[in-house]
Design a protein around this motif. Structure first.
Motif, PDB file in Angstrom:
ATOM      1  N   UNK A 195      32.395 -22.337  33.408  1.00 42.15           N
ATOM      2  CA  UNK A 195      33.117 -22.795  34.863  1.00 42.15           C
ATOM      3  C   UNK A 195      31.837 -22.545  35.995  1.00 42.15           C
ATOM      4  N   UNK A 196      31.024 -21.451  36.038  1.00 44.82           N
ATOM      5  CA  UNK A 196      30.135 -21.463  37.070  1.00 44.82           C
ATOM      6  C   UNK A 196      28.837 -22.359  36.828  1.00 44.82           C
ATOM      7  N   UNK A 197      28.602 -22.644  35.521  1.00 41.60           N
ATOM      8  CA  UNK A 197      27.579 -23.454  35.357  1.00 41.60           C
ATOM      9  C   UNK A 197      27.868 -24.951  35.619  1.00 41.60           C
ATOM     10  N   UNK A 198      29.088 -25.242  35.430  1.00 43.17           N
ATOM     11  CA  UNK A 198      29.353 -26.881  35.649  1.00 43.17           C
ATOM     12  C   UNK A 198      29.382 -26.765  37.299  1.00 43.17           C
ATOM     13  N   UNK A 199      30.066 -25.788  37.979  1.00 40.82           N
ATOM     14  CA  UNK A 199      29.988 -25.714  39.447  1.00 40.82           C
ATOM     15  C   UNK A 199      28.601 -25.748  39.884  1.00 40.82           C
ATOM     16  N   UNK A 200      27.792 -25.087  39.506  1.00 40.15           N
ATOM     17  CA  UNK A 200      26.138 -25.062  39.961  1.00 40.15           C
ATOM     18  C   UNK A 200      25.613 -26.486  39.851  1.00 40.15           C
ATOM     19  N   UNK A 201      25.861 -27.099  38.693  1.00 37.37           N
ATOM     20  CA  UNK A 201      25.164 -28.622  38.405  1.00 37.37           C
ATOM     21  C   UNK A 201      25.888 -29.557  39.418  1.00 37.37           C
ATOM     22  N   UNK A 202      27.067 -29.497  39.875  1.00 38.59           N
ATOM     23  CA  UNK A 202      28.006 -30.282  40.869  1.00 38.59           C
ATOM     24  C   UNK A 202      27.174 -30.070  42.104  1.00 38.59           C
ATOM     25  N   UNK A 203      27.119 -28.740  42.363  1.00 39.69           N
ATOM     26  CA  UNK A 203      26.694 -28.276  43.742  1.00 39.69           C
ATOM     27  C   UNK A 203      25.261 -28.792  43.873  1.00 39.69           C
ATOM     28  N   UNK A 204      24.342 -28.769  42.865  1.00 38.40           N
ATOM     29  CA  UNK A 204      22.953 -29.415  42.925  1.00 38.40           C
ATOM     30  C   UNK A 204      23.114 -30.786  43.334  1.00 38.40           C
ATOM     31  N   UNK A 205      23.909 -31.521  42.650  1.00 39.85           N
ATOM     32  CA  UNK A 205      24.080 -32.775  42.900  1.00 39.85           C
ATOM     33  C   UNK A 205      24.538 -33.548  43.987  1.00 39.85           C
ATOM     34  N   UNK A 206      25.607 -32.783  44.487  1.00 33.95           N
ATOM     35  CA  UNK A 206      26.258 -33.065  45.951  1.00 33.95           C
ATOM     36  C   UNK A 206      25.605 -32.945  46.987  1.00 33.95           C
ATOM     37  N   UNK A 207      24.868 -31.677  47.038  1.00 33.30           N
ATOM     38  CA  UNK A 207      24.035 -31.064  48.166  1.00 33.30           C
ATOM     39  C   UNK A 207      22.487 -31.572  48.001  1.00 33.30           C
ATOM     40  N   UNK A 208      22.328 -32.781  48.227  1.00 34.88           N
ATOM     41  CA  UNK A 208      20.856 -32.899  48.287  1.00 34.88           C
ATOM     42  C   UNK A 208      20.672 -33.908  49.284  1.00 34.88           C
ATOM     43  N   UNK A 209      20.010 -33.526  50.191  1.00 34.48           N
ATOM     44  CA  UNK A 209      19.584 -34.242  51.593  1.00 34.48           C
ATOM     45  C   UNK A 209      18.508 -33.656  52.373  1.00 34.48           C
TER      46      UNK A 209
END
Length: 144
Positions: A52-66
């Protein structure tokens, strides 16, 4: 008092349609074993706690790019990683094309040079708005 026009200063990165589909399909397929483990045992076990933390980290990198124009510097954020580039040290940006590896037509992106050294590539969704604000904040920087 007239309404102030809010200037957009945050530019999310461009994410291609097919790469979005691919990333979210991988994330979703990684969740399936988690749910199967929980459903079979009836209680959470170690595997879901690790995944779960690994999946959350991947999603966090993907969604927070600006990238965002602040008062004194250009802020580039990708997930929990922040980079600050002072406007006075930015020497230029050069338009390049992204790779064909994603299965899409290449899209324009910018190579950011700080003190004449390539620091990173930036791919904002709104290219024209980004360039307009970049020219205002970095008038001495070379724009190719």
């Amino acid at each position: 008092m007239p309404d102030k026009i809010k200037v957009k200063n945050r530019f999310p990165y461009y994410m291609g349609f097919w790469i979005n589909i691919l990333i979210w399909a991988v994330i979703a397929s990684a969740c399936v074993p988690l749910f199967q483990t929980v459903l079979k045992s009836g209680e959470p076990v170690l595997l879901p706690a690790l995944w779960a933390p690994g999946i959350a980290l991947v999603a966090y990198f993907w969604l927070r790019a600006y990238c965002e124009f602040r008062e004194e510097y250009l802020l580039v954020a990708v997930g929990p990683v922040f980079e600050k580039y002072e406007y006075s040290k930015i020497t230029g940006i050069k338009t390049t094309l992204g790779g064909w590896a994603r299965g899409e037509m290449p899209r324009a992106r910018f190579a950011l040079y700080v003190n004449r050294v390539l620091k990173r590539y930036i791919s904002p969704r709104d290219i024209e708005g980004f360039l307009k604000l970049f020219r205002e904040k970095c008038p001495d920087a070379q724009v190719d």
